[in-house]
Design a protein around this motif. Structure first.
Motif, mmCIF file in Angstrom:
data_model
loop_
_atom_site.group_PDB
_atom_site.id
_atom_site.type_symbol
_atom_site.label_atom_id
_atom_site.label_comp_id
_atom_site.label_asym_id
_atom_site.label_seq_id
_atom_site.Cartn_x
_atom_site.Cartn_y
_atom_site.Cartn_z
ATOM 1 N N ILE A 39 45.592 -20.496 14.788
ATOM 2 C CA ILE A 39 46.451 -21.591 15.245
ATOM 3 C C ILE A 39 45.646 -22.544 16.128
ATOM 4 O O ILE A 39 44.935 -22.130 17.039
ATOM 5 C CB ILE A 39 47.658 -21.058 16.036
ATOM 6 C CG1 ILE A 39 48.534 -20.171 15.139
ATOM 7 C CG2 ILE A 39 48.490 -22.208 16.608
ATOM 8 C CD1 ILE A 39 49.648 -19.466 15.887
ATOM 9 N N PRO A 41 46.588 -25.701 18.522
ATOM 10 C CA PRO A 41 47.778 -26.352 19.076
ATOM 11 C C PRO A 41 47.664 -27.863 19.259
ATOM 12 O O PRO A 41 48.356 -28.436 20.100
ATOM 13 C CB PRO A 41 47.948 -25.642 20.421
ATOM 14 C CG PRO A 41 46.570 -25.293 20.829
ATOM 15 C CD PRO A 41 45.824 -24.976 19.557
ATOM 16 N N ARG A 72 49.359 -26.838 14.879
ATOM 17 C CA ARG A 72 50.733 -26.883 15.405
ATOM 18 C C ARG A 72 50.753 -27.736 16.670
ATOM 19 O O ARG A 72 50.869 -27.236 17.783
ATOM 20 C CB ARG A 72 51.227 -25.473 15.708
ATOM 21 C CG ARG A 72 51.380 -24.583 14.496
ATOM 22 C CD ARG A 72 52.408 -25.153 13.498
ATOM 23 N NE ARG A 72 52.625 -24.249 12.379
ATOM 24 C CZ ARG A 72 53.662 -23.425 12.262
ATOM 25 N NH1 ARG A 72 54.585 -23.410 13.219
ATOM 26 N NH2 ARG A 72 53.778 -22.647 11.221
ATOM 27 N N GLY A 80 52.079 -25.008 19.955
ATOM 28 C CA GLY A 80 51.185 -24.103 19.252
ATOM 29 C C GLY A 80 50.784 -22.903 20.090
ATOM 30 O O GLY A 80 50.630 -21.790 19.572
#
Length: 328
Positions: A39, A41, A72, A80
């Protein structure tokens, strides 16, 4: 008969306990056996994603498994980062964490869906990108001492831009104000590009931002770099003195990017991912690419990374309280 029953109960309970412990001790064997999600962010194209992709490509080659970058963005990295904190702690979801959502935003005492220290297992801080202090050519200061003298002589007259209230650039300026006892006006913008252009055009006096954002303007003469915000000079830019050596020891304001996992991840997995990430980060190719970004390789231990997060949390919380800074 009673003694035999007690013995049997003890043996039965022991058998129940052994499999989970055995499973935990072998958690890293064969890892990874499927695709890993990393991930990020923030939106695509920034420093966080760039470093995440560099590390993921090398780890994917080593592991023989695909690593998917999952951008994200939103709320300065909060969305995120929260997603990473709440992910299943099996090693198949990792987060490329950064200083803003993990150590700066918590200092604003906002209600967050994660705790930087309780909800994450630090793996390694991959690299740090130094900020620089860059001025518009019209500002009559060639070094930090001259800038501080000017700010003291003209309270609130000098302005500094950043890519948003509560951003690393904003807090870098507030840290300088706090350590030098000066008053300068903060002007927030929506992103590093407009914040940099504000200085290049003379709209603001200066900015605290990454070398990547400033260097093109410095080379064209539209901005002047007077200092770098690391504790020591960096090899890529040996000509830039540090604020610390200019008379304010301890001044440091950098942007760092490191791998973290959900807190409940098995320690064996943290150990393996750390060892592999440090190995790929230390290759000649990765070192060259990290240098090309104007970044500095860190690749520290999980314990050192946790200590860094804890120290940064305390430092930025103090600066936020002193300055009265508010998030956007």
């Amino acid at each position: 008969m009673i003694c035999i029953e007690r013995i049997l109960l003890f043996v039965f309970a022991s058998v129940l306990v052994v499999p989970p412990l055995a499973a935990q001790s072998t958690a890293a064997i064969g890892y990874p056996q499927k695709t890993v999600r990393l991930i990020v962010p923030f939106p695509p194209g920034g420093s966080t994603e760039t470093l995440a992709r560099m590390v993921s490509v090398k780890l994917a080659e080593m592991w023989g498994q695909q690593i998917i970058i999952d951008n994200r963005p939103g709320a300065g990295g909060i969305i995120g980062t929260e997603l990473g904190a709440k992910a299943v702690a099996d090693g198949y979801t990792l987060l490329m964490g950064s200083g803003a959502p993990l150590t700066i935003i918590p200092g604003f005492q906002m209600k967050l869906g994660y705790d930087p220290l309780k909800d994450f297992a630090p793996i390694t801080n991959v690299a740090a990108v130094p900020n620089v202090i860059a001025l518009h050519p019209s500002v009559p200061a060639r070094d930090v001492k001259a800038l501080v003298a000017l700010a003291r002589a003209q309270p609130d007259q000098l302005s500094f831009s950043s890519n948003g209230a509560g951003s690393p650039g904003h807090l870098a300026g507030e840290l300088l104000k706090s350590m030098t006892g000066t008053r300068m006006t903060h002007v927030p913008y929506k992103g590093s590009a407009p914040a940099t252009m504000a200085v290049a055009s003379g709209e603001t006096s200066m900015t605290f931002t990454t070398t990547t954002a400033v260097l093109p303007h410095a080379k064209s003469g539209r901005m002047r770099i007077i200092a770098i915000t690391t504790l020591q000079r960096v090899p890529q830019f040996p000509e830039f003195p540090t604020v610390a050596e200019s008379g304010w020891p301890g001044y440091e304001a950098i942007s760092w990017f490191g791998l973290v996992a959900p807190a409940a991840i098995a320690p064996e997995l943290v150990k393996k991912i750390h060892a592999d990430a440090v190995q790929v980060a230390g290759t000649a190719d990765m070192r060259s690419r990290i240098d090309g970004l104007g970044a500095t390789l860190i690749a520290n231990s999980p314990e050192q990374f946790r200590a860094q997060i804890r120290n940064d949390l305390a430092k930025w919380a103090r600066i936020i309280k002193q300055s009265g800074a508010k998030p956007e």
